[in-house]
Write a protein that holds these residues in place. Structure first.
Motif, short mmCIF file in Angstrom:
data_model
loop_
_atom_site.label_atom_id
_atom_site.label_comp_id
_atom_site.label_asym_id
_atom_site.label_seq_id
_atom_site.Cartn_x
_atom_site.Cartn_y
_atom_site.Cartn_z
N LEU A 248 21.48 39.37 39.57
CA LEU A 248 22.39 38.80 38.59
C LEU A 248 21.61 38.43 37.34
O LEU A 248 20.55 37.79 37.40
CB LEU A 248 23.07 37.55 39.14
N GLY A 249 22.13 38.82 36.20
CA GLY A 249 21.46 38.50 34.95
C GLY A 249 21.79 39.49 33.86
O GLY A 249 22.65 40.36 34.01
N CYS A 250 21.11 39.35 32.75
CA CYS A 250 21.32 40.21 31.58
C CYS A 250 20.26 41.29 31.52
O CYS A 250 19.08 41.03 31.78
CB CYS A 250 21.28 39.39 30.29
N ASP B 152 12.52 52.75 11.28
CA ASP B 152 12.34 51.72 10.25
C ASP B 152 13.68 51.17 9.77
O ASP B 152 13.72 50.16 9.05
CB ASP B 152 11.54 52.28 9.07
N LYS B 153 14.79 51.80 10.22
CA LYS B 153 16.11 51.37 9.76
C LYS B 153 16.97 50.75 10.85
O LYS B 153 17.83 49.91 10.55
CB LYS B 153 16.86 52.55 9.15
N GLU B 154 16.77 51.14 12.14
CA GLU B 154 17.70 50.68 13.16
C GLU B 154 17.07 50.65 14.54
O GLU B 154 16.01 51.26 14.79
CB GLU B 154 18.96 51.56 13.17
N VAL B 155 17.76 49.94 15.44
CA VAL B 155 17.37 49.85 16.85
C VAL B 155 18.52 50.38 17.69
O VAL B 155 19.67 49.95 17.51
CB VAL B 155 17.09 48.38 17.26
N THR B 156 18.24 51.30 18.60
CA THR B 156 19.25 51.78 19.53
C THR B 156 19.05 51.05 20.85
O THR B 156 17.96 51.07 21.42
CB THR B 156 19.12 53.30 19.75
N PHE B 157 20.11 50.39 21.33
CA PHE B 157 19.95 49.54 22.49
C PHE B 157 21.22 49.50 23.34
O PHE B 157 22.31 49.88 22.90
CB PHE B 157 19.59 48.12 22.07
N LYS B 158 21.06 49.00 24.58
CA LYS B 158 22.17 48.72 25.49
C LYS B 158 21.97 47.32 26.04
O LYS B 158 20.84 46.94 26.38
CB LYS B 158 22.20 49.73 26.64
N PHE B 159 23.06 46.58 26.15
CA PHE B 159 22.98 45.20 26.63
C PHE B 159 24.16 44.97 27.57
O PHE B 159 25.30 45.30 27.25
CB PHE B 159 23.05 44.24 25.44
N ASP B 160 23.90 44.43 28.76
CA ASP B 160 24.94 44.15 29.73
C ASP B 160 24.62 42.88 30.50
O ASP B 160 23.47 42.45 30.53
CB ASP B 160 25.08 45.31 30.74
N HIS B 161 25.64 42.32 31.14
CA HIS B 161 25.44 41.14 31.98
C HIS B 161 26.10 41.37 33.32
O HIS B 161 27.31 41.54 33.41
CB HIS B 161 26.04 39.90 31.33
N LEU C 295 30.49 44.53 30.28
CA LEU C 295 29.95 45.71 29.63
C LEU C 295 29.97 45.53 28.12
O LEU C 295 31.00 45.18 27.54
CB LEU C 295 30.78 46.94 29.99
N PHE C 296 28.86 45.77 27.49
CA PHE C 296 28.76 45.77 26.04
C PHE C 296 28.51 47.20 25.59
O PHE C 296 27.76 47.94 26.22
CB PHE C 296 27.60 44.87 25.58
#
Length: 353
Positions: free
Chosen positions: A257-259, A268-277, A285-286
């Protein structure tokens, strides 16, 4: 080896290029059929055309019907079992024999795999129509040939595949090291190449039938294997945080259990990411995001979030990612602070471990 979801990972594709004409095949393989463009869903301009043609002519696949191959369809466990048995039998000059009173046309292939490859094979699956996750497919298809057939042609040090981590692969029988070693073996042999310059594998994504034919062709024809040099992860700045992180809810009885945060690319312009809990009894789901840098160490994105089983709970979310020397802080802002507003620190050493 039961397949269990313990983190959320959305599907991405393996990087597979066009396959030229076959070269020197491994012992035991030869063309048994002639492909005459009978699959109407495999255009001659498709990147997978030559690999589908080769797999068909080698007798490894016959398509979903006389005229359809379904290249974009996810591979099922039944199909994996057929390919695994056919490749192993051809290489070892074995025969795949019919079984008495079969309940399915695939029974003889399961019987072959259990007789010649692993007697506990059926314990590794839930059902024949399950879609194959990439780690499970790679682990088993690698056993179709002896390890000696996978000559290393690339230098891929242990740990360089950033998203091949233990919290994405959970099994009851084989260890993570055993699974990881076989996947690294396929990278080093030029059969897998990853889907980013850093070699991301997306282990919990699904593998398509088109991708499988490219992998099979590389296994059987060493001339088609790929040489490459994976890009090294930077040692400073936001790009040094490429990788996967987990912040526990500190429930000792349920450590999963957690994030979770996965950073797959940083420019230099952006970050590609996934975040869920992952919460007790449900998952929030994010949406996967591209956060734009607003300063050297801060990136901002707008997206959505919802309970995984209740899409109607979807609402707009703002993300703020802040990078420091040993920490990534993720703040999410939603109209319902109980469900969707977070302030999470993902600690590290400036590099994914």
């Amino acid at each position: 080896m039961k397949k269990r979801l313990i983190s959320i990972a959305m599907a991405a594709v393996m990087a597979v290029g066009s396959i030229p004409a076959a070269g020197a095949l491994l012992d035991g393989f030869n063309n048994t059929s002639t492909y005459s463009d009978q699959f109407t869903d495999v255009p001659s301009t498709a990147w997978y055309y030559n690999s589908v043609k080769s797999a068909y002519e080698l007798g490894i696949t016959a398509g979903m019907s006389a005229s359809k191959f379904s290249p974009d369809q996810n591979l099922t466990t039944d199909q994996l079992t057929v390919f695994l048995a056919r490749i192993h039998a051809a290489y070892h000059h074995n025969e795949i024999v019919e079984v008495q009173n079969p309940s399915s046309w695939t029974d003889k292939y399961y019987y072959y795999v259990e007789q010649y490859i692993d007697s506990s094979y059926r314990d590794s699956i839930f059902g024949g129509m399950d879609h194959e996750q990439r780690w499970h497919f790679a682990y088993w298809i690698s056993k179709a040939l002896p390890d000696s057939a996978y000559t290393a042609i690339n230098n891929v040090p242990d740990g360089q595949i950033l998203d091949l981590t233990e919290n994405k692969i959970y099994t009851e029988d084989e260890s993570f090291d055993e699974i990881s070693n076989r996947i690294y073996m396929l990278y080093r042999a030029g059969i897998l190449t990853g889907n980013t310059a850093y070699g991301h594998f997306n282990p919990k994504g699904y593998v398509t039938r088109a991708e499988v034919t490219a992998i099979i062709t590389r296994m059987i024809d060493p001339d088609q294997r790929k040489t490459f040099q994976l890009k090294a992860k930077p040692t400073s700045g936001p790009a040094s945080f490429l990788g996967e992180y987990f912040a526990s809810d500190n429930d000792a009885s349920r450590p999963w259990l957690g994030c979770s945060l996965e950073i797959t690319d940083v420019t230099d312009k952006e970050v590609t990411f996934k975040f869920d809990h992952i919460k007790s009894g449900r998952v929030i789901l994010f949406t996967a995001e591209k956060a734009k840098f607003t300063s050297v160490n801060t990136a901002v994105a707008n997206g959505t979030a919802c309970y995984s089983e209740v899409p109607s709970t979807m609402e707009k979310i703002k993300y703020v990612l802040t990078f420091t020397d040993h920490n990534i802080n993720v703040k999410t802002y939603g109209s319902d602070p109980y469900r969707y507003s977070y302030n999470v620190n993902f600690t590290g050493t400036g590099a994914m471990n």
